[in-house]
Design a protein around this motif. Structure first.
Motif, PDB file in Angstrom:
ATOM      1  N   MET A 185      23.318  61.425  54.126  1.00  0.00           N
ATOM      2  CA  MET A 185      24.429  60.421  54.382  1.00  0.00           C
ATOM      3  C   MET A 185      25.701  60.586  53.321  1.00  0.00           C
ATOM      4  SD  MET A 185      24.947  56.144  53.220  1.00  0.00           S
ATOM      5  CE  MET A 185      23.397  55.628  53.939  1.00  0.00           C
ATOM      6  N   ALA A 186      26.522  60.111  53.728  1.00  0.00           N
ATOM      7  CA  ALA A 186      28.437  60.596  53.293  1.00  0.00           C
ATOM      8  C   ALA A 186      28.899  60.292  51.971  1.00  0.00           C
ATOM      9  CB  ALA A 186      29.137  61.263  54.645  1.00  0.00           C
ATOM     10  N   TYR A 187      28.983  61.397  51.439  1.00  0.00           N
ATOM     11  CA  TYR A 187      30.341  60.750  50.432  1.00  0.00           C
ATOM     12  C   TYR A 187      31.658  61.120  49.735  1.00  0.00           C
ATOM     13  CZ  TYR A 187      25.249  58.846  48.874  1.00  0.00           C
ATOM     14  OH  TYR A 187      23.851  57.985  49.015  1.00  0.00           O
ATOM     15  N   LYS A 188      32.316  59.730  49.703  1.00  0.00           N
ATOM     16  CA  LYS A 188      33.281  60.439  49.495  1.00  0.00           C
ATOM     17  C   LYS A 188      34.311  60.073  48.013  1.00  0.00           C
ATOM     18  CE  LYS A 188      37.552  58.162  51.173  1.00  0.00           C
ATOM     19  NZ  LYS A 188      38.207  58.093  52.335  1.00  0.00           N
ATOM     20  N   ALA A 189      34.780  61.174  47.196  1.00  0.00           N
ATOM     21  CA  ALA A 189      35.345  61.002  45.793  1.00  0.00           C
ATOM     22  C   ALA A 189      36.642  60.031  46.033  1.00  0.00           C
ATOM     23  CB  ALA A 189      35.671  62.428  45.778  1.00  0.00           C
ATOM     24  N   LEU A 190      37.084  59.429  45.069  1.00  0.00           N
ATOM     25  CA  LEU A 190      37.665  58.309  45.254  1.00  0.00           C
ATOM     26  C   LEU A 190      38.851  59.029  43.674  1.00  0.00           C
ATOM     27  CD1 LEU A 190      36.074  55.291  44.552  1.00  0.00           C
ATOM     28  CD2 LEU A 190      36.944  56.244  47.211  1.00  0.00           C
ATOM     29  N   GLY A 191      38.107  60.233  43.110  1.00  0.00           N
ATOM     30  CA  GLY A 191      38.675  60.597  42.462  1.00  0.00           C
ATOM     31  C   GLY A 191      38.326  62.330  41.684  1.00  0.00           C
ATOM     32  N   ASN A 192      38.747  62.455  40.887  1.00  0.00           N
ATOM     33  CA  ASN A 192      38.567  64.968  40.581  1.00  0.00           C
ATOM     34  C   ASN A 192      36.965  64.108  39.717  1.00  0.00           C
ATOM     35  OD1 ASN A 192      41.112  64.904  41.138  1.00  0.00           O
ATOM     36  ND2 ASN A 192      41.878  64.860  39.046  1.00  0.00           N
ATOM     37  N   ILE A 193      36.236  65.191  40.868  1.00  0.00           N
ATOM     38  CA  ILE A 193      34.756  65.148  39.937  1.00  0.00           C
ATOM     39  C   ILE A 193      34.543  66.615  40.021  1.00  0.00           C
ATOM     40  CG2 ILE A 193      32.403  64.586  40.776  1.00  0.00           C
ATOM     41  CD1 ILE A 193      33.484  62.013  43.046  1.00  0.00           C
ATOM     42  N   LEU A 194      33.922  66.964  39.377  1.00  0.00           N
ATOM     43  CA  LEU A 194      33.389  68.417  39.065  1.00  0.00           C
ATOM     44  C   LEU A 194      31.895  68.133  39.691  1.00  0.00           C
ATOM     45  CD1 LEU A 194      33.266  71.388  38.058  1.00  0.00           C
ATOM     46  CD2 LEU A 194      33.031  70.513  36.159  1.00  0.00           C
ATOM     47  N   HIS A 195      31.064  68.701  40.189  1.00  0.00           N
ATOM     48  CA  HIS A 195      29.718  68.219  41.091  1.00  0.00           C
ATOM     49  C   HIS A 195      28.950  70.127  40.980  1.00  0.00           C
ATOM     50  CE1 HIS A 195      26.037  67.039  42.049  1.00  0.00           C
ATOM     51  NE2 HIS A 195      26.694  67.851  43.264  1.00  0.00           N
ATOM     52  N   SER A 196      27.965  70.346  40.651  1.00  0.00           N
ATOM     53  CA  SER A 196      27.557  71.720  40.899  1.00  0.00           C
ATOM     54  C   SER A 196      28.610  72.697  40.839  1.00  0.00           C
ATOM     55  CB  SER A 196      27.081  72.012  42.243  1.00  0.00           C
ATOM     56  OG  SER A 196      25.654  70.868  42.140  1.00  0.00           O
ATOM     57  N   GLY A 197      29.521  72.716  39.661  1.00  0.00           N
ATOM     58  CA  GLY A 197      29.581  73.644  39.490  1.00  0.00           C
ATOM     59  C   GLY A 197      31.206  74.014  40.730  1.00  0.00           C
ATOM     60  N   LYS A 198      31.960  72.596  41.340  1.00  0.00           N
ATOM     61  CA  LYS A 198      32.592  73.053  42.371  1.00  0.00           C
ATOM     62  C   LYS A 198      33.652  71.825  42.021  1.00  0.00           C
ATOM     63  CE  LYS A 198      34.215  72.993  47.147  1.00  0.00           C
ATOM     64  NZ  LYS A 198      33.339  73.201  48.650  1.00  0.00           N
ATOM     65  N   ASN A 199      35.006  71.719  42.235  1.00  0.00           N
ATOM     66  CA  ASN A 199      35.873  70.457  41.594  1.00  0.00           C
ATOM     67  C   ASN A 199      36.228  70.095  43.547  1.00  0.00           C
ATOM     68  OD1 ASN A 199      36.442  70.857  38.889  1.00  0.00           O
ATOM     69  ND2 ASN A 199      36.851  72.866  39.621  1.00  0.00           N
ATOM     70  N   TYR A 200      35.760  68.079  43.401  1.00  0.00           N
ATOM     71  CA  TYR A 200      36.289  67.771  44.206  1.00  0.00           C
ATOM     72  C   TYR A 200      37.346  66.662  43.963  1.00  0.00           C
ATOM     73  CZ  TYR A 200      31.648  69.327  46.550  1.00  0.00           C
ATOM     74  OH  TYR A 200      31.445  70.599  46.278  1.00  0.00           O
ATOM     75  N   LYS A 201      38.479  66.644  44.730  1.00  0.00           N
ATOM     76  CA  LYS A 201      39.724  66.082  44.337  1.00  0.00           C
ATOM     77  C   LYS A 201      39.480  64.367  45.686  1.00  0.00           C
ATOM     78  CE  LYS A 201      42.300  68.779  46.711  1.00  0.00           C
ATOM     79  NZ  LYS A 201      43.135  69.783  46.729  1.00  0.00           N
ATOM     80  N   LYS A 202      40.288  64.095  44.978  1.00  0.00           N
ATOM     81  CA  LYS A 202      40.254  62.128  45.566  1.00  0.00           C
ATOM     82  C   LYS A 202      40.049  62.708  47.003  1.00  0.00           C
ATOM     83  CE  LYS A 202      42.389  57.883  45.850  1.00  0.00           C
ATOM     84  NZ  LYS A 202      43.471  57.172  45.682  1.00  0.00           N
ATOM     85  N   GLY A 203      39.724  61.934  47.868  1.00  0.00           N
ATOM     86  CA  GLY A 203      39.354  62.082  49.569  1.00  0.00           C
ATOM     87  C   GLY A 203      38.392  62.788  49.941  1.00  0.00           C
ATOM     88  N   ASP A 204      37.910  63.995  49.429  1.00  0.00           N
ATOM     89  CA  ASP A 204      37.095  65.181  49.550  1.00  0.00           C
ATOM     90  C   ASP A 204      35.470  64.268  49.879  1.00  0.00           C
ATOM     91  OD1 ASP A 204      39.181  67.013  49.062  1.00  0.00           O
ATOM     92  OD2 ASP A 204      37.925  67.626  47.894  1.00  0.00           O
ATOM     93  N   GLU A 205      35.470  65.011  50.460  1.00  0.00           N
ATOM     94  CA  GLU A 205      33.573  64.099  51.303  1.00  0.00           C
ATOM     95  C   GLU A 205      32.555  65.691  50.099  1.00  0.00           C
ATOM     96  OE1 GLU A 205      30.416  64.638  54.595  1.00  0.00           O
ATOM     97  OE2 GLU A 205      32.265  64.065  54.765  1.00  0.00           O
TER      98      GLU A 205
END
Length: 53
Positions: free
Chosen positions: A1-21
């Motif tokens: 399953m693919a998920y897309k960030a709707l905002g800034n997320i810190l997961h497992s030590g990595k930062n994801y920005k809006k729109g990142d998978e």
């Protein structure tokens, strides 16, 4: 399953920005982030069109 960030997320030590998978999420992790309204499930159609860009 693919998920897309709707905002800034810190997961497992990595930062994801809006729109990142965000790969490799467990169902429980994804549910929590969806409940917080910072993550959405990416449909197969969206995933294909995004990768074609």
């Amino acid at each position: 399953m693919a998920y897309k960030a709707l905002g800034n997320i810190l997961h497992s030590g990595k930062n994801y920005k809006k729109g990142d998978e965000i790969p490799g999420l467990k169902k429980e992790e994804a549910k929590r982030l969806i409940d917080l309204k910072v993550l959405e499930e990416e449909s197969a159609k969206e995933a294909k069109s995004d990768s074609a860009d």
